[in-house]
Design a protein around this motif. Structure first.
Motif, PDB file in Angstrom:
ATOM      1  N   ASP A  69     -51.493-133.872  69.778  1.00  0.00           N
ATOM      2  CA  ASP A  69     -50.876-132.714  69.131  1.00  0.00           C
ATOM      3  C   ASP A  69     -50.930-131.461  69.993  1.00  0.00           C
ATOM      4  O   ASP A  69     -50.364-130.426  69.619  1.00  0.00           O
ATOM      5  CB  ASP A  69     -51.541-132.439  67.784  1.00  0.00           C
ATOM      6  CG  ASP A  69     -51.120-133.428  66.710  1.00  0.00           C
ATOM      7  OD1 ASP A  69     -50.145-134.174  66.949  1.00  0.00           O
ATOM      8  OD2 ASP A  69     -51.750-133.472  65.643  1.00  0.00           O
ATOM      9  N   HIS A  70     -51.623-131.541  71.135  1.00  0.00           N
ATOM     10  CA  HIS A  70     -51.682-130.405  72.060  1.00  0.00           C
ATOM     11  C   HIS A  70     -50.464-130.350  72.984  1.00  0.00           C
ATOM     12  O   HIS A  70     -50.330-129.404  73.769  1.00  0.00           O
ATOM     13  CB  HIS A  70     -52.952-130.473  72.923  1.00  0.00           C
ATOM     14  CG  HIS A  70     -54.219-130.135  72.167  1.00  0.00           C
ATOM     15  ND1 HIS A  70     -54.747-130.954  71.200  1.00  0.00           N
ATOM     16  CD2 HIS A  70     -55.045-129.059  72.251  1.00  0.00           C
ATOM     17  CE1 HIS A  70     -55.867-130.405  70.726  1.00  0.00           C
ATOM     18  NE2 HIS A  70     -56.061-129.258  71.340  1.00  0.00           N
ATOM     19  N   LYS A  71     -49.596-131.335  72.897  1.00  0.00           N
ATOM     20  CA  LYS A  71     -48.420-131.348  73.773  1.00  0.00           C
ATOM     21  C   LYS A  71     -47.475-130.195  73.439  1.00  0.00           C
ATOM     22  O   LYS A  71     -47.490-129.666  72.330  1.00  0.00           O
ATOM     23  CB  LYS A  71     -47.687-132.682  73.645  1.00  0.00           C
ATOM     24  CG  LYS A  71     -48.488-133.880  74.164  1.00  0.00           C
ATOM     25  CD  LYS A  71     -47.671-135.156  74.166  1.00  0.00           C
ATOM     26  CE  LYS A  71     -47.315-135.586  72.756  1.00  0.00           C
ATOM     27  NZ  LYS A  71     -46.629-136.919  72.745  1.00  0.00           N
ATOM     28  N   TYR A  73     -47.632-125.474  68.961  1.00  0.00           N
ATOM     29  CA  TYR A  73     -47.547-124.332  68.049  1.00  0.00           C
ATOM     30  C   TYR A  73     -47.846-124.758  66.622  1.00  0.00           C
ATOM     31  O   TYR A  73     -48.620-124.108  65.912  1.00  0.00           O
ATOM     32  CB  TYR A  73     -46.167-123.675  68.120  1.00  0.00           C
ATOM     33  CG  TYR A  73     -46.015-122.548  67.124  1.00  0.00           C
ATOM     34  CD1 TYR A  73     -46.480-121.265  67.413  1.00  0.00           C
ATOM     35  CD2 TYR A  73     -45.457-122.773  65.859  1.00  0.00           C
ATOM     36  CE1 TYR A  73     -46.380-120.237  66.477  1.00  0.00           C
ATOM     37  CE2 TYR A  73     -45.358-121.760  64.926  1.00  0.00           C
ATOM     38  CZ  TYR A  73     -45.815-120.497  65.244  1.00  0.00           C
ATOM     39  OH  TYR A  73     -45.731-119.485  64.315  1.00  0.00           O
ATOM     40  N   GLN A  74     -47.236-125.863  66.193  1.00  0.00           N
ATOM     41  CA  GLN A  74     -47.465-126.362  64.833  1.00  0.00           C
ATOM     42  C   GLN A  74     -48.930-126.759  64.639  1.00  0.00           C
ATOM     43  O   GLN A  74     -49.519-126.535  63.579  1.00  0.00           O
ATOM     44  CB  GLN A  74     -46.550-127.554  64.544  1.00  0.00           C
ATOM     45  CG  GLN A  74     -46.558-127.992  63.085  1.00  0.00           C
ATOM     46  CD  GLN A  74     -45.639-129.171  62.818  1.00  0.00           C
ATOM     47  OE1 GLN A  74     -45.017-129.702  63.741  1.00  0.00           O
ATOM     48  NE2 GLN A  74     -45.551-129.593  61.569  1.00  0.00           N
ATOM     49  N   SER A  95     -51.292-124.944  61.900  1.00  0.00           N
ATOM     50  CA  SER A  95     -51.893-125.731  60.820  1.00  0.00           C
ATOM     51  C   SER A  95     -53.406-125.580  60.806  1.00  0.00           C
ATOM     52  O   SER A  95     -54.023-125.449  59.742  1.00  0.00           O
ATOM     53  CB  SER A  95     -51.517-127.211  60.971  1.00  0.00           C
ATOM     54  OG  SER A  95     -50.125-127.390  60.916  1.00  0.00           O
ATOM     55  N   PHE A  96     -54.009-125.604  61.989  1.00  0.00           N
ATOM     56  CA  PHE A  96     -55.469-125.517  62.071  1.00  0.00           C
ATOM     57  C   PHE A  96     -55.958-124.112  61.743  1.00  0.00           C
ATOM     58  O   PHE A  96     -56.878-123.926  60.949  1.00  0.00           O
ATOM     59  CB  PHE A  96     -55.939-125.939  63.461  1.00  0.00           C
ATOM     60  CG  PHE A  96     -57.437-126.065  63.593  1.00  0.00           C
ATOM     61  CD1 PHE A  96     -58.157-126.876  62.732  1.00  0.00           C
ATOM     62  CD2 PHE A  96     -58.120-125.367  64.571  1.00  0.00           C
ATOM     63  CE1 PHE A  96     -59.532-127.004  62.845  1.00  0.00           C
ATOM     64  CE2 PHE A  96     -59.503-125.482  64.692  1.00  0.00           C
ATOM     65  CZ  PHE A  96     -60.209-126.303  63.834  1.00  0.00           C
ATOM     66  N   HIS A  97     -55.333-123.115  62.329  1.00  0.00           N
ATOM     67  CA  HIS A  97     -55.807-121.746  62.136  1.00  0.00           C
ATOM     68  C   HIS A  97     -55.550-121.240  60.729  1.00  0.00           C
ATOM     69  O   HIS A  97     -56.284-120.366  60.236  1.00  0.00           O
ATOM     70  CB  HIS A  97     -55.185-120.828  63.186  1.00  0.00           C
ATOM     71  CG  HIS A  97     -55.670-121.127  64.569  1.00  0.00           C
ATOM     72  ND1 HIS A  97     -55.120-120.559  65.702  1.00  0.00           N
ATOM     73  CD2 HIS A  97     -56.660-121.949  65.008  1.00  0.00           C
ATOM     74  CE1 HIS A  97     -55.749-121.023  66.769  1.00  0.00           C
ATOM     75  NE2 HIS A  97     -56.684-121.865  66.367  1.00  0.00           N
ATOM     76  N   ASN A  98     -54.553-121.797  60.047  1.00  0.00           N
ATOM     77  CA  ASN A  98     -54.315-121.402  58.655  1.00  0.00           C
ATOM     78  C   ASN A  98     -55.482-121.787  57.750  1.00  0.00           C
ATOM     79  O   ASN A  98     -55.717-121.138  56.723  1.00  0.00           O
ATOM     80  CB  ASN A  98     -53.015-122.017  58.126  1.00  0.00           C
ATOM     81  CG  ASN A  98     -51.802-121.175  58.488  1.00  0.00           C
ATOM     82  OD1 ASN A  98     -51.926-119.992  58.811  1.00  0.00           O
ATOM     83  ND2 ASN A  98     -50.628-121.775  58.443  1.00  0.00           N
TER      84      ASN A  98
END
Length: 258
Positions: free
Chosen positions: A71-73, A78-79, A83-86
């Motif tokens: 998911d770091h690609k 950005y997504q 998602s994580f920071h939210n």
């Protein structure tokens, strides 16, 4: 069919319990992080809720080994971050006390979730670390929170080297609050939660919000913000007046969580 596939969520006895359930290692991918965010949103309107508890399912070998590397690609980064920071934005916004039970590894995003919790109960099997630097990236949440918790120098070393630490070192650094054998984790966590259940939810939220807004401020600036919370939020609740009245009348308070 459950609305959640990668977590288990329930509200019981004034606690919202979010159980990470993506075996074997609870690697956070975007759908799982969105489920955590959805569960937190469901906690928002629970006025009598005194805590949110994070733990891992028995079939998982780790609290969480972090965010999925794929998911770091570029096409998903950005997504992924959003998602994580939210999760952390919502935790700060609702200001309910957060508790984590950690049995096994809490690495990368898993360690960041631990950093974001107020009270952490860990077993001797727990391991902590931010190995992101070894992939050529860094952990944004840890870069903000870890220096506040374990101190500037040690936080820089842990983030810049990706070093992992055991539970005893995490306890020494103040990353965790309680270190117990694995079989005593639930009992210890319930002891903590029982203390919170004796208290008024609005007071807990106000206290947490006050500590959040005071970080990094001068005393004068922090006092202005904390006084505003105390006078214009807390003292407008029924529970604040009930607590004072109960003390003066020498009786137990009857909290309404309003």
């Amino acid at each position: 069919m459950s609305e959640y596939q990668f977590i288990r969520f329930r509200i019981e006895q004034q606690v919202g319990r979010i159980t990470l359930a993506r075996p074997p290692l609870n690697v956070f991918h975007i759908p799982m992080m969105k489920e955590i965010g959805k569960a937190l949103d469901q906690c928002m309107g629970q006025h009598d809720m005194v805590a949110i508890l994070f733990d891992s399912a028995p079939e998982c070998r780790a609290f969480s080994a972090g965010v999925a590397v794929e998911d770091h690609k570029a096409e998903t980064v950005y997504q992924m971050l959003d998602s994580f920071h939210n999760i952390f934005r919502t935790i700060e916004q609702m200001a309910k006390p957060t508790v984590a039970i950690v049995d096994g590894a809490a690495l990368g995003g898993g360690c960041e979730l631990v950093l974001g919790c107020d009270i952490v109960v860990a077993s001797e099997r727990a391991r902590f670390g931010q190995p992101e630097i070894k992939l050529g990236v860094f952990p944004p949440i840890a870069a903000i929170l870890m220096p506040r918790i374990v101190g500037e120098k040690r936080a820089r070393e842990l983030i810049l080297t990706g070093e992992l630490i055991d539970a005893a070192e995490a306890m020494r650094l103040g990353l965790i609050n309680h270190l117990v054998p694995s079989e005593q984790l639930e009992q210890k966590a319930q002891e903590v939660l029982d203390k919170l259940r004796e208290l008024a939810a609005p007071a807990l939220e106000a206290a947490r919000r006050a500590m959040d807004v005071a970080r990094g401020q001068t005393l004068e600036a922090a006092l202005g913000k904390v006084e505003d919370i105390y006078l214009n939020e807390l003292m407008k609740t029924a529970d604040a007046h009930e607590g004072i009245a109960a003390f003066l009348e020498k009786r137990r308070p009857r909290w309404r969580h309003r």
